[in-house]
Design an enzyme around this catalytic site. Structure first.
Site, mmCIF file in Angstrom:
data_model
loop_
_atom_site.group_PDB
_atom_site.id
_atom_site.type_symbol
_atom_site.label_atom_id
_atom_site.label_comp_id
_atom_site.label_asym_id
_atom_site.label_seq_id
_atom_site.Cartn_x
_atom_site.Cartn_y
_atom_site.Cartn_z
ATOM 1 N N HIS A 1 50.369 44.619 45.369
ATOM 2 C CA HIS A 1 48.992 44.801 45.808
ATOM 3 C C HIS A 1 48.280 45.580 44.715
ATOM 4 C CE1 HIS A 1 45.781 45.450 48.860
ATOM 5 N NE2 HIS A 1 45.508 46.431 48.044
ATOM 6 N N CYS A 2 47.255 44.995 44.167
ATOM 7 C CA CYS A 2 46.576 45.635 43.043
ATOM 8 C C CYS A 2 45.257 46.242 43.509
ATOM 9 C CB CYS A 2 46.307 44.614 41.948
ATOM 10 S SG CYS A 2 45.625 45.349 40.458
#
Lengths: 497, 165
Positions: free
Chosen positions: A196-197
Site C-alpha cells: 500500500h503506497c
C-alpha cells in the site's frame, strides 16, 4: 402498481402471478427503487475507499500524502521550467524543456493512473458463496459446534510443483487466490498485492503495478534530468560571472541560491527514487511482489526446494509479462447499479445486523443459521475492527515518536503479526523514503505491507466495534429495502417446508 | 404434469430458487483464470456430465485466450505505455473483448442447455472471477406432486429450501 414480493403471499402460485405482471425484472419489481434514485455499487462498497466522479476514480481513504506528492512534483517541475529552462534553452538547446515537458507529462499521467485506478480489489463473497464455503469447511473439519473460535482456515494447492497455502479471509469470506493479500488500510483483498503506497494514495496490486512502475521509473528520469540541468545551469552561470560574483550579483542571485537549495532537495530525492526503481526492477525481473520479497516466500533460505512458481524462468519474459501483459478488468463494477434481486455482499464479520439480514436469503436450515450466527458473534467479539477514523486511533494508541502524518501507518505497528525479522528489511530496500528528507516517514512505511493473519484488521486491541457496527448500520440501511423483501421471501420459503 | 421450463423468462417466472452450486477456481496452473472441471454431485440428476464439462472447458479456453501473453498483447502493452496509458480511455482492451464473448457464450448456453433443465449459469465476472455459480431452480406447480421427487434429490446437499409442491 403491484407491490412486488414484499407482501409475502403464502401461496407460490399467487406470487408467481404477481411477478408475471411486472414488466422486466423477473423476481422483484424495482418500484421501491424508483422512488429513491437507484444507487450505484460504489456507494455501498464495503471497503475503506474513497470514490470520486461518480465512481470513476477510486482511492484509499488517506489521501493527504498523495496531495503532497502532487505538490512536490508540480513545484519542482514548475521551478525548473520557470527558472532554468529559459536560460538553458538559450544557451544549449530548446530540446531541454521539450524533453522535460514530455517526461513531466508522462510522470503525471502514470501517477494519476496509479492513484485513481482499481488495484485489483476482490469483491467480497455473496452470502450464498460464503455459506457454501462455510459448509465445506465444516465438512472438512468434521465438526460444526460454535462454541469456540475456529482455527485459521487454509487450503493447499500445488502450483508448478510448489505447495502454496491459500488463506481464508474472515473479512471478505473468501479463500484468497495465490498472491492476493488483504490490505488493512483499505480493508480489501487485492490480487497480486504488492504494497500500500501512501505516496500514491492507493494500494499497488495486479491492475496498477505497471502504472506504478512506469511512474517511479519516469520520475527517476525526471529527477535525474532536473538535477543534472540545474547543476549545469549553476555551473554555466558561475563560469559566466565567477562563482563568488554570482552570489553577490543581485538580479542573478535569486535563481542561483534557489538552485542550490533545489539541488540539495533533488539530490536526496534522486537517490531514493532511483533506489526504489532499482528495487522494483529486480522484483519485476524475478516476478515477485514486495510482499513476497519481504517475507522471503521464495528465497533459498527457506529450503533448497523453494523456488518461485510464478516466474517464467527468464528475465525478459518476466518483465514483458508484468509490464506488457493483458490488463484484467476491474472486478468490483463501481458504476453498476444495484439490482434489487442481487444479494448484497457480506459485510465484515463485525456487521452482525447486515449478516443477519442476508442470512435469511440463503437456503440454510434454521439450525445452521443459529450455528453461523453464534460463530459470527464469537468472531466479532474476538476480532475488533480497525477504526474508520485515524484520529481516534492515533489518540488511543500511544506510540513512540511517530509523526502525525504517519498516524495511520503507525497504527499498523501494533497490529502487525508479521514476524519481526521481516520489518527491518524495508528500510534500505524499498526506499519508500522520501523526496524530501522526512526521515520519520521511514518507519511508518515499514509497516504498510499488510499482514497475512486470518483476521486481518483484528489484531488491534483498541478497535471499537460499536463505531464500526454503526457504520454497518448506515450501510445496511441503503440495502435494507431489497434485503427486507428478500428476507421475507426467504422466510416464506422456510416456512413452507 | 408440471410444465417443462423452456426459456430463461419462463424459468424465472414459474420456478423458485432451490439451491446454488459453486464451481471453484483451479489454481494448479498459477494465477491464470481456470475453473475446476470436477462435476458437482448436486447436478447429477439435472444435466449430463459431458455437457457441463464441455461448458467449463470452453470457458477455461476463453479465459486462457484473454490472458495469453504473446505478440498482440505485447503490442497493446507497448502502445499503451507509449501514450502514458491514455489510450485506455478510448480503446477497449483485448481482455475486455474476450469477456464480452464469454458473456455471450454464457447467455447462449443458458438459453439452449441450462434453462430447459432448470439451471442457470452466472457469469464468473459478477462473482469476482472466483466461482461459476449455478443456480438450481425448482418448478413451481399448483397441482404437481411429482416434482417433489426431483426436488428432494437435488436439494439434498443444500439444506432446506423450497418444499416440493
Amino acid at each position: 402498481m403491484t407491490p412486488g414480493g414484499g407482501s409475502g403471499p403464502m401461496k407460490d402460485c399467487e406470487y408467481s402471478q404477481i411477478s408475471t405482471h411486472s414488466s422486466s425484472s423477473p423476481m422483484e419489481s424495482p418500484h421501491k427503487k424508483k422512488k429513491s434514485a437507484p444507487k450505484r455499487k460504489w456507494e455501498v462498497f464495503p471497503g475503506r475507499n474513497k470514490f470520486f466522479c461518480n465512481g470513476r476514480i477510486m482511492m484509499a481513504r488517506q489521501t493527504g500524502v498523495f496531495y503532497l506528492t502532487l505538490v512536490l512534483i508540480l513545484v519542482t517541475s514548475g521551478l525548473f521550467f520557470a527558472f532554468d529552462c529559459p536560460y538553458l534553452s538559450e544557451k544549449i538547446t530548446p530540446a531541454i524543456p521539450a524533453i522535460g515537458g514530455i517526461l513531466f507529462f508522462f510522470v503525471m499521467g502514470t501517477l494519476l493512473r496509479t492513484s485513481f485506478s482499481d488495484p485489483g480489489v476482490l469483491p467480497r463473497a455473496t452470502p450464498d458463496e460464503a455459506a457454501d464455503l462455510e459448509r465445506q469447511i465444516d465438512i472438512a473439519n468434521g465438526s460444526s459446534s460454535g462454541g469456540y473460535r475456529p482455527p485459521p482456515r487454509t487450503k493447499e494447492v500445488i502450483i508448478n510443483g510448489q505447495t502454496v497455502k491459500l488463506k481464508y479471509c474472515f473479512t471478505c469470506k473468501i479463500f484468497r487466490p495465490p498472491r492476493a493479500s488483504h490490505c488493512s488500510l483499505c480493508d480489501n483483498c487485492v490480487e497480486r498485492f504488492d504494497h500500500h503506497c501512501p505516496w500514491v494514495g492507493n494500494c499497488v496490486g495486479k491492475r496498477n503495478y505497471r502504472f506504478f512502475y512506469m511512474f517511479i521509473l519516469s520520475l527517476s528520469f525526471l529527477t535525474v534530468f532536473i538535477f543534472a540541468f540545474v547543476i549545469t545551469h549553476v555551473i554555466l552561470r558561475s563560469q559566466q560571472t565567477g562563482f563568488l560574483n554570482a552570489l553577490k550579483d543581485s538580479p542573478a542571485r535569486y535563481p542561483f541560491t534557489e538552485n542550490c537549495r533545489f539541488s540539495v532537495v533533488c539530490f536526496f530525492s534522486v537517490w531514493s527514487i532511483v533506489g526504489l526503481s532499482g528495487f522494483h526492477t529486480y522484483l519485476i525481473s524475478s516476478n515477485q511482489t514486495t510482499n513476497e520479497d519481504i517475507k522471503g516466500s521464495w528465497s533459498n533460505k527457506r529450503g533448497k526446494e523453494n523456488y518461485n512458481p510464478y516466474s517464467y524462468g527468464n528475465i525478459f519474459t518476466n518483465c514483458c509479462a508484468a509490464l506488457c501483459g493483458p490488463l484484467s478488468p476491474s472486478l468490483i463494477d463501481r458504476r453498476g447499479f444495484i439490482q434489487p434481486d442481487t444479494p448484497q455482499l457480506a459485510g465484515p464479520s463485525n456487521g452482525i445486523t447486515m449478516y443477519g439480514a442476508t442470512q435469511s436469503q440463503s437456503n440454510m436450515c434454521d439450525q445452521d443459521q443459529c450455528i453461523q450466527s453464534t460463530k459470527f458473534v464469537l468472531q466479532a467479539a474476538a476480532t475488533p475492527l480497525l477504526q474508520s477514523e485515524p484520529s481516534i486511533t492515533s489518540e488511543e494508541l500511544p506510540l513512540p515518536g511517530k509523526t502525525s502524518i504517519s498516524g495511520p501507518c503507525a497504527t499498523l505497528t501494533l497490529g502487525q503479526p508479521t514476524p519481526p525479522s521481516s520489518m527491518p528489511n524495508l528500510t534500505s530496500d524499498t526506499g519508500l523514503t522520501d523526496m524530501i528528507p522526512l526521515k520519520e516517514e521511514h518507519e511508518g512505511h515499514q509497516f504498510l505491507t499488510p499482514e497475512e493473519a486470518p483476521s486481518p484488521p483484528g489484531m488491534l486491541p483498541s478497535g471499537s466495534p460499536i463505531t464500526h457496527s454503526h457504520t454497518m448500520h448506515v450501510l445496511s440501511l441503503a440495502s435494507q429495502d431489497s434485503l427486507h423483501e428478500d428476507s421475507v421471501r426467504g422466510l416464506v420459503k422456510l416456512s413452507s417446508v | 404434469c408440471c410444465p417443462q421450463v423452456h426459456s430463461l423468462q419462463e424459468l424465472r417466472r414459474s420456478a423458485s430458487l432451490a439451491t446454488k452450486v459453486f464451481v471453484q477456481r483451479d489454481y494448479s496452473d498459477g494465477t491464470t483464470c481456470q475453473f475446476q472441471t470436477k462435476f458437482p454431485p448436486e447436478l447429477d440428476s439435472r444435466i449430463e456430465r459431458q455437457l457441463f464439462e464441455e461448458t467449463v472447458k470452453t470457458l477455461n479456453s476463453f479465459y486462457a485466450e484473454a490472458e495469453k501473453i504473446g505478440g498482440s498483447s505485447y503490442l497493446e502493452g507497448c502502445l499503451a505505455c507509449a501514450t502514458a496509458y491514455f489510450i485506455f480511455l478510448c480503446m477497449e482492451t483485448h481482455y475486455e473483448k474476450v469477456l464480452k464473448k464469454i458473456s455471450k457464450y454464457i447467455q447462449e448456453q443458458n438459453e439452449k442447455i441450462y434453462a430447459p433443465r432448470g439451471l442457470l449459469l452466472t457469469d464468473p465476472l459478477e462473482r469476482g472471477m472466483r466461482v461459476i455459480e449455478i443456480s438450481i431452480y425448482e418448478d413451481r406447480c399448483s397441482s404437481g406432486s411429482s416434482s417433489s421427487g426431483s426436488s428432494s434429490s437435488s436439494s439434498g446437499g443444500g439444506g432446506g429450501g423450497v418444499g416440493g409442491r
